[in-house]
Design a protein around this motif. Structure first.
Motif, PDB file in Angstrom:
ATOM      1  N   SER A 118       0.688  -1.349   0.052  1.00 46.73           N
ATOM      2  CA  SER A 118      -0.009  -0.055   0.111  1.00 46.73           C
ATOM      3  C   SER A 118       0.915   1.059  -0.070  1.00 46.73           C
ATOM      4  O   SER A 118       1.962   1.382   0.609  1.00 46.73           O
ATOM      5  CB  SER A 118      -0.861  -0.007   1.279  1.00 46.73           C
ATOM      6  N   SER A 119       0.584   2.193  -0.975  1.00 45.57           N
ATOM      7  CA  SER A 119       1.269   3.577  -0.867  1.00 45.57           C
ATOM      8  C   SER A 119       0.830   4.226   0.511  1.00 45.57           C
ATOM      9  O   SER A 119      -0.072   3.710   1.327  1.00 45.57           O
ATOM     10  CB  SER A 119       0.783   4.193  -1.965  1.00 45.57           C
ATOM     11  N   TYR A 120       1.757   5.329   0.784  1.00 41.93           N
ATOM     12  CA  TYR A 120       1.457   6.209   1.870  1.00 41.93           C
ATOM     13  C   TYR A 120       0.064   6.883   2.013  1.00 41.93           C
ATOM     14  O   TYR A 120      -0.779   6.595   2.904  1.00 41.93           O
ATOM     15  CB  TYR A 120       2.498   7.498   1.922  1.00 41.93           C
ATOM     16  N   GLU A 121      -0.533   7.246   0.766  1.00 43.26           N
ATOM     17  CA  GLU A 121      -2.022   7.639   1.012  1.00 43.26           C
ATOM     18  C   GLU A 121      -3.034   6.621   1.041  1.00 43.26           C
ATOM     19  O   GLU A 121      -4.049   6.866   1.622  1.00 43.26           O
ATOM     20  CB  GLU A 121      -2.402   8.346  -0.823  1.00 43.26           C
ATOM     21  N   GLU A 122      -2.588   5.404   0.359  1.00 41.41           N
ATOM     22  CA  GLU A 122      -3.604   4.315   0.778  1.00 41.41           C
ATOM     23  C   GLU A 122      -3.711   3.931   2.198  1.00 41.41           C
ATOM     24  O   GLU A 122      -4.761   3.849   2.794  1.00 41.41           O
ATOM     25  CB  GLU A 122      -3.462   2.941  -0.074  1.00 41.41           C
ATOM     26  N   LEU A 123      -2.581   4.065   2.895  1.00 44.52           N
ATOM     27  CA  LEU A 123      -2.617   3.654   4.238  1.00 44.52           C
ATOM     28  C   LEU A 123      -3.449   4.458   5.010  1.00 44.52           C
ATOM     29  O   LEU A 123      -3.717   4.017   6.133  1.00 44.52           O
ATOM     30  CB  LEU A 123      -0.961   3.795   4.774  1.00 44.52           C
ATOM     31  N   LYS A 124      -3.579   5.753   4.653  1.00 46.09           N
ATOM     32  CA  LYS A 124      -4.320   6.503   5.462  1.00 46.09           C
ATOM     33  C   LYS A 124      -5.832   6.112   5.386  1.00 46.09           C
ATOM     34  O   LYS A 124      -6.581   6.504   6.231  1.00 46.09           O
ATOM     35  CB  LYS A 124      -4.273   8.052   4.820  1.00 46.09           C
ATOM     36  N   GLU A 125      -6.241   5.256   4.423  1.00 44.34           N
ATOM     37  CA  GLU A 125      -7.598   4.970   4.269  1.00 44.34           C
ATOM     38  C   GLU A 125      -7.957   3.661   4.586  1.00 44.34           C
ATOM     39  O   GLU A 125      -8.948   2.967   4.439  1.00 44.34           O
ATOM     40  CB  GLU A 125      -7.858   5.296   2.819  1.00 44.34           C
ATOM     41  N   SER A 221      -1.729  -7.838  -3.956  1.00 41.75           N
ATOM     42  CA  SER A 221      -0.972  -7.196  -5.095  1.00 41.75           C
ATOM     43  C   SER A 221      -0.786  -5.608  -4.771  1.00 41.75           C
ATOM     44  O   SER A 221      -1.346  -5.282  -3.801  1.00 41.75           O
ATOM     45  CB  SER A 221      -2.335  -7.294  -6.111  1.00 41.75           C
ATOM     46  N   ARG A 222      -0.130  -5.250  -5.440  1.00 38.62           N
ATOM     47  CA  ARG A 222       0.433  -3.623  -5.115  1.00 38.62           C
ATOM     48  C   ARG A 222      -0.637  -2.892  -5.447  1.00 38.62           C
ATOM     49  O   ARG A 222      -1.381  -2.903  -6.416  1.00 38.62           O
ATOM     50  CB  ARG A 222       1.483  -3.278  -6.079  1.00 38.62           C
ATOM     51  N   ASN A 223      -0.745  -1.827  -4.677  1.00 39.27           N
ATOM     52  CA  ASN A 223      -2.002  -0.863  -4.459  1.00 39.27           C
ATOM     53  C   ASN A 223      -3.403  -1.456  -4.823  1.00 39.27           C
ATOM     54  O   ASN A 223      -4.113  -0.918  -5.678  1.00 39.27           O
ATOM     55  CB  ASN A 223      -1.655   0.232  -5.693  1.00 39.27           C
ATOM     56  N   PHE A 224      -3.456  -2.608  -4.157  1.00 36.51           N
ATOM     57  CA  PHE A 224      -4.832  -3.322  -3.998  1.00 36.51           C
ATOM     58  C   PHE A 224      -5.787  -2.219  -3.771  1.00 36.51           C
ATOM     59  O   PHE A 224      -7.318  -2.453  -4.451  1.00 36.51           O
ATOM     60  CB  PHE A 224      -5.005  -4.582  -3.179  1.00 36.51           C
ATOM     61  N   LEU A 225      -5.643  -1.360  -2.836  1.00 34.64           N
ATOM     62  CA  LEU A 225      -7.006  -0.486  -2.421  1.00 34.64           C
ATOM     63  C   LEU A 225      -7.348   0.315  -3.624  1.00 34.64           C
ATOM     64  O   LEU A 225      -8.571   0.539  -3.810  1.00 34.64           O
ATOM     65  CB  LEU A 225      -6.578   0.329  -1.408  1.00 34.64           C
ATOM     66  N   THR A 226      -6.280   0.869  -4.320  1.00 39.16           N
ATOM     67  CA  THR A 226      -6.727   1.803  -5.844  1.00 39.16           C
ATOM     68  C   THR A 226      -7.591   0.882  -6.750  1.00 39.16           C
ATOM     69  O   THR A 226      -8.584   1.390  -7.027  1.00 39.16           O
ATOM     70  CB  THR A 226      -5.571   2.407  -6.485  1.00 39.16           C
ATOM     71  N   GLY A 227      -7.119  -0.519  -6.761  1.00 31.51           N
ATOM     72  CA  GLY A 227      -7.913  -1.154  -7.614  1.00 31.51           C
ATOM     73  C   GLY A 227      -9.278  -1.301  -6.960  1.00 31.51           C
ATOM     74  O   GLY A 227     -10.331  -1.382  -7.746  1.00 31.51           O
ATOM     75  N   LEU A 228      -9.588  -1.682  -5.669  1.00 27.98           N
ATOM     76  CA  LEU A 228     -10.808  -1.566  -5.106  1.00 27.98           C
ATOM     77  C   LEU A 228     -11.648  -0.536  -5.297  1.00 27.98           C
ATOM     78  O   LEU A 228     -12.857  -0.768  -5.738  1.00 27.98           O
ATOM     79  CB  LEU A 228     -10.809  -2.210  -3.548  1.00 27.98           C
ATOM     80  N   LYS A 229     -10.999   0.712  -5.028  1.00 25.12           N
ATOM     81  CA  LYS A 229     -11.763   1.952  -5.314  1.00 25.12           C
ATOM     82  C   LYS A 229     -12.351   2.022  -6.598  1.00 25.12           C
ATOM     83  O   LYS A 229     -13.358   2.328  -7.007  1.00 25.12           O
ATOM     84  CB  LYS A 229     -10.961   3.202  -5.001  1.00 25.12           C
ATOM     85  N   LYS A 230     -11.409   1.753  -7.706  1.00 27.32           N
ATOM     86  CA  LYS A 230     -11.912   1.526  -9.321  1.00 27.32           C
ATOM     87  C   LYS A 230     -13.046   0.668  -9.485  1.00 27.32           C
ATOM     88  O   LYS A 230     -14.084   1.391 -10.182  1.00 27.32           O
ATOM     89  CB  LYS A 230     -10.846   1.403 -10.106  1.00 27.32           C
ATOM     90  N   VAL A 231     -12.854  -0.338  -8.834  1.00 23.51           N
ATOM     91  CA  VAL A 231     -14.241  -1.359  -8.994  1.00 23.51           C
ATOM     92  C   VAL A 231     -15.749  -0.917  -8.288  1.00 23.51           C
ATOM     93  O   VAL A 231     -16.488  -0.792  -8.788  1.00 23.51           O
ATOM     94  CB  VAL A 231     -13.710  -2.702  -8.499  1.00 23.51           C
TER      95      VAL A 231
END
Length: 477
Positions: A118-125, A221-231
């Motif tokens: 998770s990126s730093y921005e993703e970790l905040k969420e 997977s890398r940046n999985f939260l961003t993937g979840l948000k897109k879906v």
């Protein structure tokens, strides 16, 4: 409580095959039959406090009156082993339940993968909640010390909590029904697991907007939260109960947090009937999601070699998992229209989803179209459309163009854009255009696929993938 459940057994059907009908009937019986309620004394303790055990009259009394109100949480006095919740609601809670294994322990690797990918921005969420569901307190204490040592900064930041539901809140795990001719120890294991998950779900109800269930031996997977948000954004306006990001077990299952109390009650009610992943199918169906909604590529992979049940080997792997090459499209919320004759239920929306499904229409004619109209004008950076499938390679668009439009208006034929620009022609049934926002001078309201020559073959539109220049968060309420 358990005596009350015994009284109900005479109403149950012996056959397990029509189980969905049984569940509905069972719920109705409980609403009409049971008079008492949960009697629980609850308050959440701060880190390091000693649990005060409730007296006999205050113990977990399983009498189901309040189960008619599935929106209410179950009051349980949890032990806080590490960390405490922050007051601000996060975007996503990730829940893991873990017990002592006879062979191997993958929990620390799983936690590390969540944070490292998770990126730093993703970790905040995100907030990760680990339920240590083993009653060997020495094992729990040793594991908590390891977790605290390796992930202290995440605990301090409120991103990691370790909890335990005390043993006295658990129902009886002796003399359980041996459905499917499972041995007693197997029935006990899967029944306790259902209760473990129920208490975990119950705890996580108010921590975030969405909830993701993982197991304790998973790689992300890398940046999985961003993937979840897109879906999640792409499903805006559509009804769903559970989205799946892995095809294995209880891994990568996403819920609205508002549904967690009902799911927790459901697992508790039927804890001895069948394994949790089977119960999930019935729960999803009872809430009117008929079909599985699973996305590719998978965002989570099973990495454990030994099962938590007797240390048996478990080599299951998800062959749709991609660790570093995740490229999930944004596909902003939109309405879809086509004048192509649709075959059965292969409707237009299935081409716009990242679920493994597609649009299928009868032979198109010159001038036929497939139209996407966004809910609001959008900057698009990349468009990729693929037609046909591996087993139906002739059902591609042989002659077609890709257009983008602006200034949408309502007409007798439906909503349309008043002007279009052609971005390119299909080749071998596919088209991909990059730097779209640099090639046109307006925000896009419509994307249109136009048939430029009639064909005898049917048409499959397998995927329509759009990438935006805006951050995903702008599309999320």
């Amino acid at each position: 409580m358990w005596k009350s459940v015994e009284k109900m057994r005479c109403f149950r059907k012996r056959s397990m095959f029509p189980f969905l009908g049984f569940l509905i009937t069972f719920l109705l019986f409980f609403n009409l039959y049971m008079d008492d309620g949960y009697v629980l004394e609850a308050e959440k303790r701060q880190l390091g406090e000693t649990l005060m055990h409730p007296g006999n009259s205050e113990r977990y009394v399983h009498t189901f009156r309040d189960l008619s109100n599935f929106s209410g949480t179950i009051n349980v006095t949890y032990r806080y082993l590490a960390g405490i919740p922050l007051p601000r609601k996060k975007y996503l809670t990730i829940g893991l339940s873990s017990v002592k294994r006879k062979k191997g322990n993958y929990l620390l690797e799983t936690i590390k993968s969540i944070f490292d990918q998770s990126s730093y921005e993703e970790l905040k969420e995100i907030v990760v909640v680990v339920h240590l569901a083993d009653f060997d307190m020495a094992w729990c204490e040793n594991l908590v010390q390891e977790i605290t040592r390796k992930f202290a900064h995440h605990i301090i930041a409120g991103r990691l909590l370790v909890i335990q539901a005390p043993e006295e809140y658990y129902p009886s795990l002796d003399g359980l029904k041996r459905n499917y001719n499972d041995p007693e120890d197997r029935v006990r294991f899967r029944s306790k697991q259902n209760v473990d998950y129920a208490f975990l779900l119950n705890f996580c109800t108010n921590l975030s907007h969405f909830y993701m269930m993982l197991e304790d031996d998973v790689r992300c997977s890398r940046n999985f939260l961003t993937g979840l948000k897109k879906v999640i954004t792409s499903r805006e306006g559509s009804y769903w109960v559970m989205l799946e990001f892995s095809k294995l077990g209880y891994i990568g299952k996403l819920y609205h947090s508002r549904d967690l109390p009902r799911l927790a009650h459901f697992l508790l009610m039927f804890y001895q009937e069948m394994p949790c992943d089977w119960l999930l199918i019935h729960f999803r169906g009872l809430l009117a999601q008929k079909d599985v909604i699973r996305f590719k590529p998978s965002l989570f992979q099973h990495m454990g070699y030994y099962s938590s049940y007797k240390g048996a080997e478990n080599k299951l792997k998800d062959d749709d998992f991609e660790e570093d090459s995740i490229d999930i499209p944004d596909n902003p919320p939109a309405s879809l229209y086509t004048n192509i004759n649709v075959f059965e239920n292969y409707d237009a929306t299935k081409a716009y989803s990242t679920v493994d499904e597609y649009f299928w229409g009868k032979p198109p004619c010159t001038g036929d179209f497939f139209l996407i109209i966004f809910n609001k004008s959008t900057k698009i950076s990349r468009i990729k459309i693929v037609t046909g499938t591996e087993d139906r390679q002739q059902d591609v668009l042989h002659h077609g163009a890709l257009e983008v439009g602006q200034k949408s208006v309502d007409t007798k034929q439906g909503r349309q854009c008043t002007s279009y620009i052609t971005l390119g022609e299909f080749k071998s049934g596919s088209i991909e255009v990059t730097n779209v926002d640099h090639k046109i001078g307006f925000d896009i309201e419509c994307v249109r696929l136009v048939v430029t020559a009639s064909q005898k073959e049917w048409l499959i539109i397998r995927t329509i993938s759009l990438w935006t220049t805006q951050p995903v968060s702008q599309f999320i309420n």
